[in-house]
Design an enzyme around this catalytic site. Structure first.
Site, PDB file in Angstrom:
ATOM      1  NE  ARG A 152      -4.325  -1.181   0.140  1.00  9.68           N
ATOM      2  CZ  ARG A 152      -4.578  -2.192  -0.693  1.00  9.68           C
ATOM      3  NH1 ARG A 152      -3.693  -2.547  -1.611  1.00  9.68           N
ATOM      4  NH2 ARG A 152      -5.727  -2.838  -0.639  1.00  9.68           N
ATOM      5  CG  HIS A 155      -3.543  -0.268  -6.674  1.00  9.49           C
ATOM      6  ND1 HIS A 155      -3.780   0.330  -5.465  1.00  9.49           N
ATOM      7  CD2 HIS A 155      -3.779  -1.586  -6.465  1.00  9.49           C
ATOM      8  CE1 HIS A 155      -4.148  -0.576  -4.573  1.00  9.49           C
ATOM      9  NE2 HIS A 155      -4.155  -1.764  -5.163  1.00  9.49           N
TER      10      HIS A 155
HETATM   11  P1  NDP Z   1      -2.593 -11.528   4.622  1.00  8.82           P
HETATM   12  O1  NDP Z   1      -3.392 -10.914   5.700  1.00  8.82           O
HETATM   13  O2  NDP Z   1      -2.918 -12.919   4.164  1.00  8.82           O
HETATM   14  O3  NDP Z   1      -1.050 -11.546   5.055  1.00  8.82           O
HETATM   15  C1  NDP Z   1      -0.422 -10.468   5.650  1.00  8.82           C
HETATM   16  C2  NDP Z   1       0.988 -10.857   6.026  1.00  8.82           C
HETATM   17  O4  NDP Z   1       1.676  -9.700   6.500  1.00  8.82           O
HETATM   18  C3  NDP Z   1       1.053 -11.903   7.148  1.00  8.82           C
HETATM   19  O5  NDP Z   1       2.106 -12.798   6.947  1.00  8.82           O
HETATM   20  C4  NDP Z   1       1.328 -11.038   8.376  1.00  8.82           C
HETATM   21  O6  NDP Z   1       2.038 -11.692   9.422  1.00  8.82           O
HETATM   22  C5  NDP Z   1       2.217  -9.970   7.779  1.00  8.82           C
HETATM   23  N1  NDP Z   1       2.204  -8.773   8.617  1.00  8.82           N
HETATM   24  C6  NDP Z   1       1.179  -7.938   8.870  1.00  8.82           C
HETATM   25  N2  NDP Z   1       1.560  -6.959   9.714  1.00  8.82           N
HETATM   26  C7  NDP Z   1       2.844  -7.192   9.997  1.00  8.82           C
HETATM   27  C8  NDP Z   1       3.787  -6.540  10.813  1.00  8.82           C
HETATM   28  N3  NDP Z   1       3.495  -5.436  11.506  1.00  8.82           N
HETATM   29  N4  NDP Z   1       5.023  -7.054  10.885  1.00  8.82           N
HETATM   30  C9  NDP Z   1       5.346  -8.172  10.200  1.00  8.82           C
HETATM   31  N5  NDP Z   1       4.485  -8.848   9.395  1.00  8.82           N
HETATM   32  C10 NDP Z   1       3.251  -8.356   9.311  1.00  8.82           C
HETATM   33  O7  NDP Z   1      -2.648 -10.533   3.404  1.00  8.82           O
HETATM   34  P2  NDP Z   1      -2.551 -10.838   1.828  1.00  8.82           P
HETATM   35  O8  NDP Z   1      -1.317 -11.636   1.580  1.00  8.82           O
HETATM   36  O9  NDP Z   1      -3.832 -11.379   1.327  1.00  8.82           O
HETATM   37  O10 NDP Z   1      -2.408  -9.358   1.240  1.00  8.82           O
HETATM   38  C11 NDP Z   1      -1.356  -8.507   1.669  1.00  8.82           C
HETATM   39  C12 NDP Z   1      -1.586  -7.102   1.145  1.00  8.82           C
HETATM   40  O11 NDP Z   1      -1.302  -7.013  -0.244  1.00  8.82           O
HETATM   41  C13 NDP Z   1      -3.004  -6.546   1.226  1.00  8.82           C
HETATM   42  O12 NDP Z   1      -3.338  -6.160   2.543  1.00  8.82           O
HETATM   43  C14 NDP Z   1      -2.925  -5.371   0.283  1.00  8.82           C
HETATM   44  O13 NDP Z   1      -2.458  -4.230   0.980  1.00  8.82           O
HETATM   45  C15 NDP Z   1      -1.863  -5.811  -0.739  1.00  8.82           C
HETATM   46  N6  NDP Z   1      -2.472  -6.047  -2.054  1.00  8.82           N
HETATM   47  C16 NDP Z   1      -2.050  -5.264  -3.098  1.00  8.82           C
HETATM   48  C17 NDP Z   1      -2.577  -5.453  -4.356  1.00  8.82           C
HETATM   49  C18 NDP Z   1      -2.079  -4.652  -5.526  1.00  8.82           C
HETATM   50  O14 NDP Z   1      -2.663  -4.745  -6.609  1.00  8.82           O
HETATM   51  N7  NDP Z   1      -1.017  -3.900  -5.385  1.00  8.82           N
HETATM   52  C19 NDP Z   1      -3.608  -6.470  -4.608  1.00  8.82           C
HETATM   53  C20 NDP Z   1      -3.958  -7.230  -3.455  1.00  8.82           C
HETATM   54  C21 NDP Z   1      -3.406  -7.006  -2.216  1.00  8.82           C
HETATM   55  P3  NDP Z   1       1.407 -12.994  10.162  1.00  8.82           P
HETATM   56  O15 NDP Z   1       1.583 -14.108   9.159  1.00  8.82           O
HETATM   57  O16 NDP Z   1       2.252 -13.165  11.338  1.00  8.82           O
HETATM   58  O17 NDP Z   1      -0.026 -12.674  10.451  1.00  8.82           O
HETATM   59  C1  OXD Z   2      -6.749  -5.304  -3.050  1.00  9.35           C
HETATM   60  C2  OXD Z   2      -6.128  -4.453  -4.061  1.00  9.35           C
HETATM   61  O1  OXD Z   2      -6.528  -5.092  -1.848  1.00  9.35           O
HETATM   62  O2  OXD Z   2      -6.542  -4.516  -5.233  1.00  9.35           O
HETATM   63  O3  OXD Z   2      -7.465  -6.239  -3.424  1.00  9.35           O
HETATM   64  O4  OXD Z   2      -5.192  -3.709  -3.751  1.00  9.35           O
END
Ligand code: NDP
Ligand code: OXD
Length: 309
Positions: free
Chosen positions: A224, A272
């Site tokens: 993000r 994005h």
């Molecule tokens: P998940 O919730 O499945 O995974 C998040 C991961 O981040 C977990 O491993 C979590 O740790 C880790 N995490 C969160 N906070 C912290 C922290 N403070 N310190 C260390 N690790 C942390 O999310 P997704 O994989 O489904 O998606 C991740 C992000 O990707 C979305 O939230 C979105 O912002 C972004 N995204 C971007 C897109 C784009 O087009 N650019 C499209 C889709 C998503 P733990 O395993 O310990 O819980």
């Molecule tokens: C999502 C994205 O969070 O598109 O799905 O960024």
């Protein structure tokens, strides 16, 4: 009949409607603003829910995010006990795997440098390293991070991942928490950010973090926009601490016309598009979660509001 209300892109909503007609005919699937009787709305899938959610839909049971992120929700404005579910579906995972694989391969094989050389009329081969000699590090080991790593491992890259809690991922050196951050950064030549935006990750990609990477490392940012301290990225590129950056998310989106990222020779900007929810598979995933809800199993992607993701 109970209503499942969809409030997101209406064209994609038609594809959701088709899946619901087939797989969940007991629900009245409606696309915003065609709400029907608000008293009958039990489920809402939205990117931006209406501000007066609690009073408008008094029987609402679950809020589904139409995307993987939930940072667009104002949790404080939602009823405190309303379950919130982020999008976990195979289409969005595949898209992210494609985007990050493309970015890592481009950086690994020096494509940004060859683009610059071409513009200058320079024919100059650079040393070719094998994937096994390239160390990739992924921030975030969730549904996206783990799938991306599975692909990179299959391609032979030397992979590591970092998350909040300890994770085990086949073929990947995993690191957890702030205390293991330095070790993770020190071995990472291409850093991929797939973290959710929370209070803890806002401004996370900063000078201190870039300074922990080996000199000449590269960044792929698909998390993000507010996670990145833009001035620190520009300074790291200027000093040579970072060699390249591929940036898919910014703050704001789009960036103003005068923003330096648009024309920076070492930043590749995409609007994005790293991945997008795919309506057919998303509707299937949500219907599967409704089945879980009905049989009192935990829903996939249930958000922990205290953590913020
Ligand atoms: P998940 O919730 O499945 O995974 C998040 C991961 O981040 C977990 O491993 C979590 O740790 C880790 N995490 C969160 N906070 C912290 C922290 N403070 N310190 C260390 N690790 C942390 O999310 P997704 O994989 O489904 O998606 C991740 C992000 O990707 C979305 O939230 C979105 O912002 C972004 N995204 C971007 C897109 C784009 O087009 N650019 C499209 C889709 C998503 P733990 O395993 O310990 O819980
Ligand atoms: C999502 C994205 O969070 O598109 O799905 O960024």
């Amino acid at each position: 009949m109970d209503v499942f209300l969809y409030k997101s892109d209406p064209v994609r909503g038609q594809a959701w409607a088709e899946v619901f007609r087939r797989r969940a005919p007991h629900l009245d699937f409606r696309i915003w603003p065609d709400v029907g009787d608000p008293e009958r709305v039990r489920f809402l899938a939205a990117w931006e829910p209406p501000a007066d959610l609690a009073t408008r839909f008094p029987r609402l049971e679950v809020l589904f995010s139409s995307g993987a992120g939930v940072d667009q929700f104002d949790f404080g404005a939602l009823p405190p006990d309303l379950p919130v579910v982020r999008m976990v579906e195979p289409g969005i995972v595949r898209g992210m795997v494609e985007y990050v694989t493309h970015a890592v391969l481009a950086l690994h094989r020096d494509m940004p440098q060859y683009r610059r050389q071409q513009r200058e009329g320079v024919w100059k081969p650079l040393p070719v390293r094998t994937a096994g000699e390239r160390r990739i590090g992924v921030l975030g080991l969730g549904s996206l991070g783990q799938a991306v790593l599975a692909q990179l491992v299959a391609m032979g890259f030397d992979c590591a991942g970092w998350s909040r809690s300890r994770r085990t991922v086949a073929g990947v050196a995993t690191y957890a928490g702030a205390e293991e951050m330095d070790g993770f950064l020190a071995r990472t030549e291409v850093l991929v950010c797939l973290l959710p935006l929370t209070g803890e990750t806002r401004g996370f990609l900063d000078a201190r973090l870039f300074g922990g990477l080996p000199r000449g490392a590269a960044l792929v940012h698909a998390g993000r926009g507010p996670q990145l301290v833009e001035a620190d990225l520009l300074a790291a590129l200027e000093s040579g601490q970072l060699a390249e950056a591929m940036v898919d998310v910014t703050d704001p989106e789009p960036l103003p016309a005068s923003h330096p990222f648009w024309t920076h020779p070492r930043i590749q900007l995409t609007p994005h598009i790293a991945s997008m929810t795919q309506p057919l598979t998303a509707a299937e995933a949500v219907i599967d979660n409704l089945r879980r809800l009905g049989s009192r199993e935990p829903m996939v992607g249930l958000v922990d509001r205290a953590r913020g993701y």
